[in-house]
Design a protein around this motif. Structure first.
Motif: not given
Length: 130
Positions: A60-69, A104-120
Motif C-alpha cells: 500500500s501507499v499512503t499520502v497526506k496532501l496539505t497546502p503549504v501556501s 498553490t504549493q503543496y506538501r505530500a507526506q508519503i508512507w508505504s507498506y509491504w506485507g513481507e516486511r510487515g512495517t510501514t
C-alpha cells in the motif's frame, strides 16, 4: 553621441541575451517511485495519484496532501493493491486539486507498506505547486 549609441547597443545585446537564456515555464508534473509503489502529479488535470505495486503480496501507499501556501483542499488516503481482500485496486487512487488556487504549493507526506516486511516505512515528503 557615440557613447549613447554604444550604451544602446550594449543594452539591446544584454536584453536579447536575457530573453534567449530565460528558462521556459516548467510543468509541475512528476512521477516518483516510493519503494512499494509510485506517486505522481499531473498538472494538466490537477490529479495527485498513489499506486501500490501489484506484486509480492500486500502493498500500500499512503499520502497526506496539505497546502503549504495558497488555498486548496487537504487529502489523506491509502491505495491498496489487488492482494487485499477488500479495498484493493489494480490501478492508482487519485485525488483532485482542481479547487486549489493556481500555483498553490503543496506538501505530500508519503508512507508505504509491504506485507513481507510487515512495517510501514516513511518515504519522506515531496513539495510541488499545483
Amino acid at each position: 553621441m557615440k557613447k549613447l549609441l554604444r550604451t544602446a547597443v550594449v543594452g539591446t545585446g544584454v536584453a536579447t541575451a536575457c530573453l534567449a537564456l530565460a528558462q521556459p515555464a516548467l510543468a509541475n508534473s512528476f512521477s516518483k517511485n516510493v519503494g512499494d509503489g509510485t506517486v505522481s502529479y499531473k498538472d494538466d488535470s490537477d490529479q495527485f495519484c498513489a499506486h501500490a505495486f501489484n506484486t509480492e503480496g500486500l502493498r500500500s501507499v499512503t499520502v497526506k496532501l496539505t497546502p503549504v501556501s495558497g488555498s486548496g483542499p487537504t487529502h489523506h488516503w491509502t491505495d491498496k493493491n489487488v492482494n487485499y481482500s477488500s479495498g484493493g485496486t489494480s490501478g492508482a487512487t487519485c485525488r483532485s486539486l482542481a479547487t486549489a488556487y493556481e500555483d498553490t504549493q503543496y506538501r505530500a507526506q508519503i508512507w508505504s507498506y509491504w506485507g513481507e516486511r510487515g512495517t510501514t516505512v516513511s518515504r519522506g515528503t515531496v513539495t510541488f505547486s499545483s
